[in-house]
Scaffold this active site. Structure first.
Site, PDB file in Angstrom:
ATOM      1  N   TYR A  48       1.177  -0.991  -0.223  1.00 19.33           N
ATOM      2  CA  TYR A  48       0.071   0.362   0.578  1.00 19.33           C
ATOM      3  C   TYR A  48       0.546   1.337   0.048  1.00 19.33           C
ATOM      4  O   TYR A  48       1.967   0.842   1.023  1.00 19.33           O
ATOM      5  CB  TYR A  48      -0.504   0.032   1.315  1.00 19.33           C
ATOM      6  CG  TYR A  48      -2.111   0.775   1.347  1.00 19.33           C
ATOM      7  CD1 TYR A  48      -2.789   0.675  -0.036  1.00 19.33           C
ATOM      8  CD2 TYR A  48      -2.521   1.561   2.616  1.00 19.33           C
ATOM      9  CE1 TYR A  48      -4.771   0.652   0.280  1.00 19.33           C
ATOM     10  CE2 TYR A  48      -4.313   1.864   2.711  1.00 19.33           C
ATOM     11  CZ  TYR A  48      -5.107   1.800   1.082  1.00 19.33           C
ATOM     12  OH  TYR A  48      -6.003   1.779   0.790  1.00 19.33           O
ATOM     13  N   ASP A  64      -8.477  -2.652  10.582  1.00 21.77           N
ATOM     14  CA  ASP A  64      -9.122  -4.408  10.062  1.00 21.77           C
ATOM     15  C   ASP A  64      -8.644  -5.058   8.901  1.00 21.77           C
ATOM     16  O   ASP A  64      -8.708  -5.655   8.743  1.00 21.77           O
ATOM     17  CB  ASP A  64     -10.840  -3.950  10.431  1.00 21.77           C
ATOM     18  CG  ASP A  64     -11.482  -3.002   9.343  1.00 21.77           C
ATOM     19  OD1 ASP A  64      -9.764  -2.042   8.591  1.00 21.77           O
ATOM     20  OD2 ASP A  64     -12.397  -2.134   9.190  1.00 21.77           O
TER      21      ASP A  64
HETATM   22  N1  LIG Z   1     -27.757  -4.602  14.652  1.00 20.46           N
HETATM   23  C1  LIG Z   1     -27.603  -4.246  13.740  1.00 20.46           C
HETATM   24  N2  LIG Z   1     -26.098  -2.700  13.445  1.00 20.46           N
HETATM   25  C2  LIG Z   1     -26.195  -2.621  12.808  1.00 20.46           C
HETATM   26  N3  LIG Z   1     -25.771  -2.699  11.651  1.00 20.46           N
HETATM   27  C3  LIG Z   1     -26.658  -4.025  11.426  1.00 20.46           C
HETATM   28  C4  LIG Z   1     -26.921  -4.754  12.091  1.00 20.46           C
HETATM   29  N4  LIG Z   1     -27.546  -6.175  11.642  1.00 20.46           N
HETATM   30  C5  LIG Z   1     -26.853  -6.018  10.184  1.00 20.46           C
HETATM   31  N5  LIG Z   1     -26.513  -4.834  10.071  1.00 20.46           N
HETATM   32  C6  LIG Z   1     -25.831  -4.941   8.769  1.00 20.46           C
HETATM   33  O1  LIG Z   1     -24.199  -4.840   9.173  1.00 20.46           O
HETATM   34  C7  LIG Z   1     -24.281  -3.946   8.263  1.00 20.46           C
HETATM   35  C8  LIG Z   1     -22.720  -3.081   9.166  1.00 20.46           C
HETATM   36  O2  LIG Z   1     -21.659  -4.304   9.350  1.00 20.46           O
HETATM   37  P1  LIG Z   1     -20.769  -4.829  10.072  1.00 20.46           P
HETATM   38  O3  LIG Z   1     -21.586  -5.157  11.955  1.00 20.46           O
HETATM   39  O4  LIG Z   1     -19.793  -5.468  10.245  1.00 20.46           O
HETATM   40  O5  LIG Z   1     -20.327  -3.349  10.810  1.00 20.46           O
HETATM   41  P2  LIG Z   1     -19.139  -3.046  11.907  1.00 20.46           P
HETATM   42  O6  LIG Z   1     -19.635  -2.746  13.619  1.00 20.46           O
HETATM   43  O7  LIG Z   1     -19.272  -1.196  11.352  1.00 20.46           O
HETATM   44  O8  LIG Z   1     -17.782  -3.427  11.454  1.00 20.46           O
HETATM   45  P3  LIG Z   1     -17.045  -2.148  10.173  1.00 20.46           P
HETATM   46  O9  LIG Z   1     -16.821  -1.208  11.183  1.00 20.46           O
HETATM   47  O10 LIG Z   1     -15.939  -3.459  11.151  1.00 20.46           O
HETATM   48  O11 LIG Z   1     -17.871  -2.929   9.352  1.00 20.46           O
HETATM   49  C9  LIG Z   1     -24.525  -2.876   8.169  1.00 20.46           C
HETATM   50  O12 LIG Z   1     -24.889  -2.674   6.478  1.00 20.46           O
HETATM   51  C10 LIG Z   1     -26.227  -3.403   8.801  1.00 20.46           C
HETATM   52  O13 LIG Z   1     -27.374  -3.850   7.406  1.00 20.46           O
HETATM   53  C1  LIG Z   2     -12.136   1.580   5.943  1.00 24.70           C
HETATM   54  C2  LIG Z   2     -12.597   1.280   7.095  1.00 24.70           C
HETATM   55  C3  LIG Z   2     -13.351   2.478   7.579  1.00 24.70           C
HETATM   56  C4  LIG Z   2     -13.288   0.064   7.066  1.00 24.70           C
HETATM   57  O1  LIG Z   2     -13.710  -0.357   8.084  1.00 24.70           O
HETATM   58  C5  LIG Z   2     -11.167   1.437   7.962  1.00 24.70           C
HETATM   59  O2  LIG Z   2     -10.578   0.383   7.635  1.00 24.70           O
HETATM   60  C6  LIG Z   2     -10.840   2.490   8.195  1.00 24.70           C
HETATM   61  O3  LIG Z   2     -10.902   3.114   8.499  1.00 24.70           O
HETATM   62  N1  LIG Z   2      -9.108   2.264   7.089  1.00 24.70           N
HETATM   63  C7  LIG Z   2      -8.542   3.469   7.276  1.00 24.70           C
HETATM   64  C8  LIG Z   2      -8.447   4.178   5.086  1.00 24.70           C
HETATM   65  C9  LIG Z   2      -7.093   2.847   4.769  1.00 24.70           C
HETATM   66  O4  LIG Z   2      -7.846   1.363   4.774  1.00 24.70           O
HETATM   67  O5  LIG Z   2      -6.983   2.577   4.185  1.00 24.70           O
HETATM   68  K   LIG Z   3     -15.641  -3.317   7.117  1.00 23.67           K
END
Ligand SMILES: Nc1ncnc2c1ncn2[C@@H]1O[C@H](COP(=O)(O)OP(=O)(O)OP(=O)(O)O)[C@@H](O)[C@H]1O
Ligand SMILES: CC(C)(CO)[C@@H](O)C(=O)NCCC(=O)O
Ligand SMILES: [K+]
EC number: 2.7.1.33
Length: 244
Positions: free
Chosen positions: A87, A96
């Site tokens: 990168y 992540d």
């Molecule tokens: N209870 C919930 N809260 C939020 N999102 C949910 C839920 N249940 C299902 N989803 C779905 O999951 C997606 C979000 O994914 P996830 O939970 O993996 O996100 P996150 O916790 O923000 O993690 P990351 O930042 O790693 O993506 C949303 O687009 C939504 O459609």
């Molecule tokens: C893209 C997200 C928001 C996904 O969780 C996270 O990986 C992040 O904040 N990334 C920084 C930018 C990059 O990955 O280039």
């Molecule tokens: K993600």
């Protein structure tokens, strides 16, 4: 036993591992962090290590309350990762995405791998057979698309996920569902096709909160593993111990 914690952009996910086996999974909100970790540690005793990957606004300090109970490992860019990072801005690569790439590299040795994480954002990460992390893409996730349409227009309602009846939406609601859900699926199928044109073979790992919903709708047959990030976090931790 190891407690892994994934602080995402929206929610927190955690899992307890014994070796490479998941004993139990947990999902909770950011404001419940301390309370929930306390409950987990009470329920599952003899956890020796807590491993965190955070892309949210939760810092290491949030875990210091547990320092006398177990060792805290807050993953950073300076830790050992099993791939060569190509990168152009390695310091801004999301932790992540680094953990997903590490998991793909360790679990599927010596092959091209594409990791698709359908969460708050959709992220694509490609690690080639020489274990070079090449990069990928970041785009808005499913729920974010519904929210963005509502938040940045005057007339679009905030809808929640529903299966579109057709790609030709015949009402405002159906047009939004078609645009969001079909657009999401077409995007991912389109990216996979693009990779296929450029790489003969690669495996695809599909994860994130929307992975199960998505897997059923892609033209490409892919199995979802919604636990891949936490599994990868556990593996990254084992790798770090062996390489420190
Ligand atoms: N209870 C919930 N809260 C939020 N999102 C949910 C839920 N249940 C299902 N989803 C779905 O999951 C997606 C979000 O994914 P996830 O939970 O993996 O996100 P996150 O916790 O923000 O993690 P990351 O930042 O790693 O993506 C949303 O687009 C939504 O459609
Ligand atoms: C893209 C997200 C928001 C996904 O969780 C996270 O990986 C992040 O904040 N990334 C920084 C930018 C990059 O990955 O280039
Ligand atoms: K993600």
């Amino acid at each position: 036993m190891v407690l892994t914690v994934d602080v995402g952009n929206t929610r927190i996910k955690a899992a307890v591992f014994e070796g490479s086996t998941v004993l139990e999974n947990f999902v909770f909100e950011k404001n419940e962090l301390e309370k929930k970790i306390k409950i987990i540690l009470k329920k599952i005793q003899n956890c020796s290590d807590l491993v965190v990957a955070s892309v949210g606004n939760v810092e290491k300090q949030a875990f210091l309350a547990f320092e006398n109970q177990l060792k805290i490992h807050f993953l950073t860019h300076d830790d050992a990762f099993p791939f060569i990072n190509k990168y152009a801005t390695p310091k801004t690569l999301g932790i992540d995405r680094m953990v997903l790439a590490a998991g793909a590299t360790l679990q599927y040795p010596k092959q091209n791998r594409l990791v698709i994480d359908a969460g708050t954002c959709i992220t694509y990460d490609f690690i080639d057979e020489n274990d070079h992390y090449l990069g990928g893409a970041i785009s808005p996730g499913l729920r974010l698309r519904y929210e963005a349409l509502h938040n940045f227009t005057a007339r679009l309602p905030l809808l929640t996920l529903e299966k579109p009846k057709s790609y030709i939406g015949d009402s405002t609601a159906e047009a939004i569902h078609s645009g969001v859900v079909n657009g999401f699926v077409y995007e991912i199928d389109g990216f996979i096709d693009e990779y296929r044109e450029n790489f003969l073979n690669f495996i695809i790992i599909l994860t994130g909160g929307d992975a199960d919903f998505l897997a059923k709708r892609l033209k490409n047959t892919i199995f979802a593993n919604s636990n891949f990030l936490l599994e990868s976090l556990n593996q990254t931790f084992q790798y770090k111990i062996n390489n420190d």
